[in-house]
Design a protein around this motif. Structure first.
Motif, PDB file in Angstrom:
ATOM      1  N   ARG A   1     -46.534 -16.371  31.639  1.00 52.73           N
ATOM      2  CA  ARG A   1     -45.330 -15.888  30.960  1.00 52.73           C
ATOM      3  C   ARG A   1     -45.249 -16.414  29.530  1.00 52.73           C
ATOM      4  NH1 ARG A   1     -39.996 -17.923  32.399  1.00 52.73           N
ATOM      5  NH2 ARG A   1     -41.032 -18.752  34.249  1.00 52.73           N
ATOM      6  N   ALA A   2     -45.578 -17.674  29.338  1.00 53.36           N
ATOM      7  CA  ALA A   2     -45.533 -18.287  28.007  1.00 53.36           C
ATOM      8  C   ALA A   2     -46.415 -19.525  28.015  1.00 53.36           C
ATOM      9  CB  ALA A   2     -44.098 -18.649  27.623  1.00 53.36           C
ATOM     10  N   GLY A   3     -46.821 -19.946  26.829  1.00 51.33           N
ATOM     11  CA  GLY A   3     -47.669 -21.133  26.730  1.00 51.33           C
ATOM     12  C   GLY A   3     -47.343 -21.945  25.504  1.00 51.33           C
ATOM     13  N   ILE A   4     -47.653 -23.224  25.559  1.00 56.33           N
ATOM     14  CA  ILE A   4     -47.476 -24.096  24.403  1.00 56.33           C
ATOM     15  C   ILE A   4     -48.699 -24.991  24.285  1.00 56.33           C
ATOM     16  CG2 ILE A   4     -46.236 -25.966  25.616  1.00 56.33           C
ATOM     17  CD1 ILE A   4     -44.399 -26.080  23.094  1.00 56.33           C
TER      18      ILE A   4
ATOM     19  N   LEU B   1     -40.782 -25.086  27.991  1.00 54.50           N
ATOM     20  CA  LEU B   1     -42.071 -25.684  27.643  1.00 54.50           C
ATOM     21  C   LEU B   1     -41.938 -26.808  26.622  1.00 54.50           C
ATOM     22  CD1 LEU B   1     -44.301 -22.487  27.533  1.00 54.50           C
ATOM     23  CD2 LEU B   1     -44.473 -24.373  29.155  1.00 54.50           C
ATOM     24  N   SER B   2     -41.035 -26.669  25.662  1.00 53.67           N
ATOM     25  CA  SER B   2     -40.894 -27.708  24.636  1.00 53.67           C
ATOM     26  C   SER B   2     -40.397 -29.022  25.235  1.00 53.67           C
ATOM     27  CB  SER B   2     -39.939 -27.239  23.535  1.00 53.67           C
ATOM     28  OG  SER B   2     -38.646 -26.992  24.053  1.00 53.67           O
ATOM     29  N   GLU B   3     -39.726 -28.942  26.384  1.00 50.05           N
ATOM     30  CA  GLU B   3     -39.271 -30.164  27.050  1.00 50.05           C
ATOM     31  C   GLU B   3     -40.403 -30.902  27.752  1.00 50.05           C
ATOM     32  OE1 GLU B   3     -36.283 -28.802  29.678  1.00 50.05           O
ATOM     33  OE2 GLU B   3     -34.692 -28.708  28.146  1.00 50.05           O
ATOM     34  N   LYS B   4     -41.546 -30.229  27.907  1.00 47.49           N
ATOM     35  CA  LYS B   4     -42.645 -30.815  28.674  1.00 47.49           C
ATOM     36  C   LYS B   4     -43.791 -31.302  27.792  1.00 47.49           C
ATOM     37  CE  LYS B   4     -41.679 -27.920  32.707  1.00 47.49           C
ATOM     38  NZ  LYS B   4     -41.194 -29.044  33.533  1.00 47.49           N
TER      39      LYS B   4
ATOM     40  N   ALA C   1     -39.885 -13.885  18.385  1.00 43.09           N
ATOM     41  CA  ALA C   1     -41.260 -14.228  18.002  1.00 43.09           C
ATOM     42  C   ALA C   1     -42.212 -14.114  19.185  1.00 43.09           C
ATOM     43  CB  ALA C   1     -41.308 -15.643  17.435  1.00 43.09           C
ATOM     44  N   VAL C   2     -43.459 -13.731  18.884  1.00 39.17           N
ATOM     45  CA  VAL C   2     -44.511 -13.736  19.909  1.00 39.17           C
ATOM     46  C   VAL C   2     -45.412 -14.962  19.746  1.00 39.17           C
ATOM     47  CG1 VAL C   2     -44.506 -11.255  20.240  1.00 39.17           C
ATOM     48  CG2 VAL C   2     -46.007 -12.247  18.503  1.00 39.17           C
ATOM     49  N   LEU C   3     -45.334 -15.586  18.571  1.00 36.48           N
ATOM     50  CA  LEU C   3     -46.142 -16.785  18.309  1.00 36.48           C
ATOM     51  C   LEU C   3     -45.390 -17.673  17.328  1.00 36.48           C
ATOM     52  CD1 LEU C   3     -49.945 -17.020  17.595  1.00 36.48           C
ATOM     53  CD2 LEU C   3     -48.344 -18.038  15.979  1.00 36.48           C
ATOM     54  N   TYR C   4     -45.434 -18.967  17.599  1.00 37.75           N
ATOM     55  CA  TYR C   4     -44.775 -19.946  16.721  1.00 37.75           C
ATOM     56  C   TYR C   4     -45.712 -21.128  16.534  1.00 37.75           C
ATOM     57  CZ  TYR C   4     -41.652 -23.859  15.493  1.00 37.75           C
ATOM     58  OH  TYR C   4     -41.081 -24.958  14.904  1.00 37.75           O
ATOM     59  N   LEU C   5     -45.864 -21.546  15.289  1.00 33.32           N
ATOM     60  CA  LEU C   5     -46.713 -22.697  14.966  1.00 33.32           C
ATOM     61  C   LEU C   5     -45.932 -23.642  14.073  1.00 33.32           C
ATOM     62  CD1 LEU C   5     -49.387 -24.337  14.441  1.00 33.32           C
ATOM     63  CD2 LEU C   5     -49.874 -22.679  12.625  1.00 33.32           C
ATOM     64  N   GLN C   6     -45.883 -24.909  14.459  1.00 33.59           N
ATOM     65  CA  GLN C   6     -45.305 -25.918  13.575  1.00 33.59           C
ATOM     66  C   GLN C   6     -46.338 -27.009  13.324  1.00 33.59           C
ATOM     67  OE1 GLN C   6     -41.784 -27.479  15.646  1.00 33.59           O
ATOM     68  NE2 GLN C   6     -42.881 -29.380  16.051  1.00 33.59           N
TER      69      GLN C   6
ATOM     70  N   VAL D   1     -48.330 -25.057  18.975  1.00 30.43           N
ATOM     71  CA  VAL D   1     -48.250 -23.599  19.016  1.00 30.43           C
ATOM     72  C   VAL D   1     -47.533 -23.175  20.291  1.00 30.43           C
ATOM     73  CG1 VAL D   1     -49.554 -21.431  19.020  1.00 30.43           C
ATOM     74  CG2 VAL D   1     -50.449 -23.415  17.781  1.00 30.43           C
ATOM     75  N   TRP D   2     -46.598 -22.232  20.151  1.00 31.01           N
ATOM     76  CA  TRP D   2     -45.938 -21.624  21.318  1.00 31.01           C
ATOM     77  C   TRP D   2     -46.246 -20.144  21.332  1.00 31.01           C
ATOM     78  CZ3 TRP D   2     -42.265 -17.692  21.271  1.00 31.01           C
ATOM     79  CH2 TRP D   2     -41.681 -17.397  22.516  1.00 31.01           C
ATOM     80  N   LEU D   3     -46.498 -19.582  22.531  1.00 31.74           N
ATOM     81  CA  LEU D   3     -46.829 -18.176  22.668  1.00 31.74           C
ATOM     82  C   LEU D   3     -45.892 -17.510  23.660  1.00 31.74           C
ATOM     83  CD1 LEU D   3     -50.706 -18.451  23.170  1.00 31.74           C
ATOM     84  CD2 LEU D   3     -49.562 -17.777  21.063  1.00 31.74           C
ATOM     85  N   ASN D   4     -45.405 -16.338  23.318  1.00 32.52           N
ATOM     86  CA  ASN D   4     -44.716 -15.494  24.278  1.00 32.52           C
ATOM     87  C   ASN D   4     -45.786 -14.619  24.917  1.00 32.52           C
ATOM     88  OD1 ASN D   4     -43.265 -13.556  25.683  1.00 32.52           O
ATOM     89  ND2 ASN D   4     -41.666 -13.376  24.121  1.00 32.52           N
TER      90      ASN D   4
END
Length: 581
Positions: free
Chosen positions: A254-257, A214-217, A38-43, A225-228
């Motif tokens: 590199r990635a963002g949340i 990132l999810s740990e932080k 995935a390049v983008l994830y939203l929950q 939202v998580w971004l690759n």
């Protein structure tokens, strides 16, 4: 006895770590079902509640009727999204609207995008058999082709005439183990089913290293939202149609949340980015910040405080005193959006709009435009000059004023520096550098012209001032202990120096390297009057007087916006808070 105490403490610590790790895993449990590419994830924690919040918000009511939204609908990206949505509707045989979306989940729901050009996605939400049977998808399953993959898994698919028939795509849905799944790719569906059935390993989004890091932080709230970002930076469609700023600004990410939380009277968005290269910036000292803010006039609509480094020092002086910054094509800018915080206020507050027409800016010496440009582009290293004074923090702000013709609007700007060693500053070098820069920028082509600094006194206050002959500009500065105030207007400097208000910054619980504040309540004087004058003088197109003005109208219930930033080696944090009235 000591051994028992030690063992008890050790056991408690181990249990605490285990519980914490399990809580974190549970918080992003949905990511275990999604394929990894995935390049983008939203929950969303509660999809029906999320949509209800949007439907009942005043912002929705005003924004959907704004020029800003109208412009979005009619640009390439807006038209493509609307077209693709309509193609999905036609393929499904029913309209997939907000009411349908709110029925797709009992609470939590998640979606991952795998191709921003094709808009390939996977959507998953937990549902019971009863909820699934009542869904529009289940009720219209006769319009889909039914296929049994095994004894327990049945999928339903229909061909989508995507991109006006130029792309082959499908709309597929299935129910498995109390999960409702919708996707546009059979390959992605099979990978998702493998994850749910645990038939294959190492293809879970939650195992993506940047997602794990990132999810740990961050603690997920209403929506996350998580971004690759690395993948998006190389994506043609993202760079051409989705990105609203230069991609080079994102190259180190590199990635963002992002996480969104609704609290009483405010909305908080927390952003965290993993960086490829370490960034070393010292955090702002709260005491220094509080001292500088005592000089901030109460009606300032926008200010930015940041740690001092060579780039920020030079940038502050260039923008605040010389109004010099890179020209960016307007059609590629999208204000108040994108990753960059809302720091583009000064774009329209440059000298480009201070005059009625270009006639007032013509060179008096008939030099060619190229020659004039070359003369104005002299680089001065102000950070090197200020280095001996050891600058720690910088506060910059602007105050727009509507005037009578021909100078119909004036932008008073100032930069405040907190200096650890103000006595070490070489003032002669400082003044000479500013004079040299101004001489190069002005249109005076007289060899040997000398701009003189003067000491001024008024009402017990003294400052240094540089006047530019026949131009009507000046630059002034004054010291107040460790504080250096530099302004592009002597009257503004005196006003700042006489403020001395109580500190306006609360003690921050976490370190920060920059703080931006936008006072929306000052929009009438700071924005509306300027936009109105731009429109009346026909000095600007609908971008300012329609697009941006309508966006601010949509934010009428917002009192202020605060953006706090912090660099910590290979991690960049950003916290955006919307404070409501």
């Amino acid at each position: 006895m000591k051994l028992k105490i030690f063992l008890t403490t050790f056991v408690v610590a181990v249990v605490a770590v285990f519980i914490y790790s399990q809580t974190k895993q549970k918080a992003f449990a949905s990511a275990e079902d999604f394929p990894r590419q995935a390049v983008l994830y939203l929950q969303i924690a509660d999809l029906p509640a999320f949509l209800k919040l949007w439907n009942e918000s005043k912002f929705k009511e005003t924004y959907l009727e704004s020029d800003n939204f109208y412009d979005f609908k009619n640009n390439h990206l807006g038209r493509k999204l609307a077209s693709r949505w309509q193609e999905f509707n036609e393929a499904a045989g029913f309209e997939i609207n907000l009411d349908v979306l709110s029925g797709l989940a009992e609470n939590q729901a998640a979606i991952a995008v795998y191709d921003v050009g094709k808009l390939d996605f996977v959507f998953i939400s937990p549902v019971s058999d009863e909820i699934f049977a009542a869904m529009k998808f289940a009720a219209n399953r006769d319009k889909f082709t039914e296929e049994k993959l095994d004894d327990v898994t049945t999928i339903y698919s229909v061909t989508v005439k995507a991109d006006r028939g130029r792309q082959k795509q499908e709309l597929i849905f299935a129910q498995l183990k109390n999960r409702f799944i919708v996707t546009t790719s059979k390959t992605l569906l099979l990978q998702t089913l493998d994850n749910i059935n645990e038939t294959r390993a190492k293809n879970r989004l939650i195992d993506e290293p940047s997602f794990t890091a990132l999810s740990e932080k961050i603690e997920p709230h209403l929506a996350t939202v998580w971004l690759n970002q690395a993948a998006l930076n190389d994506d043609y469609y993202f760079k051409r149609y989705w990105l609203m700023s230069d991609v080079k600004n994102l190259k180190n990410m590199r990635a963002g949340i992002f996480d969104f939380e609704v609290q009483d009277g405010r909305i908080i968005e927390k952003r965290k980015f993993l960086l490829d290269k370490t960034v070393e910036i010292s955090p702002i000292n709260n005491a220094d910040a509080a001292k500088m803010l005592t000089f901030l006039p109460s009606d300032i609509p926008f200010y930015r405080m940041q740690s001092a480094n060579p780039n920020s020092v030079d940038d502050a002086i260039e923008k605040m005193i010389f109004a010099r910054q890179k020209v960016v094509e307007k059609e590629k800018r999208n204000y108040f959006s994108g990753y960059s915080s809302i720091n583009d206020y000064d774009y329209y507050s440059s000298d480009n709009y201070e005059h009625l027409s270009e006639d007032f800016d013509e060179s008096i010496d008939e030099k060619t435009e190229v020659e004039a440009t070359e003369r104005r582009e002299i680089e001065v290293n102000f950070s090197k000059i200020l280095r001996t004074a050891n600058p720690k923090e910088i506060l910059t702000f602007t105050s727009p004023k509507v005037l009578s013709a021909p100078m119909f609007v004036k932008f008073q700007r100032a930069a405040i520096f907190y200096l650890a060693s103000p006595q070490s500053l070489n003032r002669n070098s400082f003044e000479s550098a500013i004079a040299q820069k101004f001489a190069a920028q002005t249109m005076i082509d007289a060899p040997g012209v000398k701009l003189n600094w003067e000491t001024k006194f008024e009402n017990g206050f003294s400052w240094r001032e540089l006047n530019l002959p026949k131009i009507g500009w000046n630059v002034s500065y004054a010291f107040h202990g460790n504080i250096l105030i530099l302004a592009n207007d002597a009257d503004f400097l005196q006003r700042i120096s006489s403020v001395q208000q109580p500190p306006k910054i609360e003690k921050q619980n976490s370190p920060f390297t920059a703080l931006t504040f936008i006072n929306i309540e000052e929009r009438e004087n700071a924005f509306n009057k300027v936009f109105t004058e731009l429109d009346r003088k026909k000095m600007a197109n609908n971008f300012f007087t329609g697009n941006i003005a309508s966006l601010l109208d949509s934010m009428r219930d917002v009192r202020s916006v605060e953006i706090k930033e912090n660099y910590d080696r290979n991690l960049f944090d950003e916290e955006i808070t919307l404070n409501f009235k």
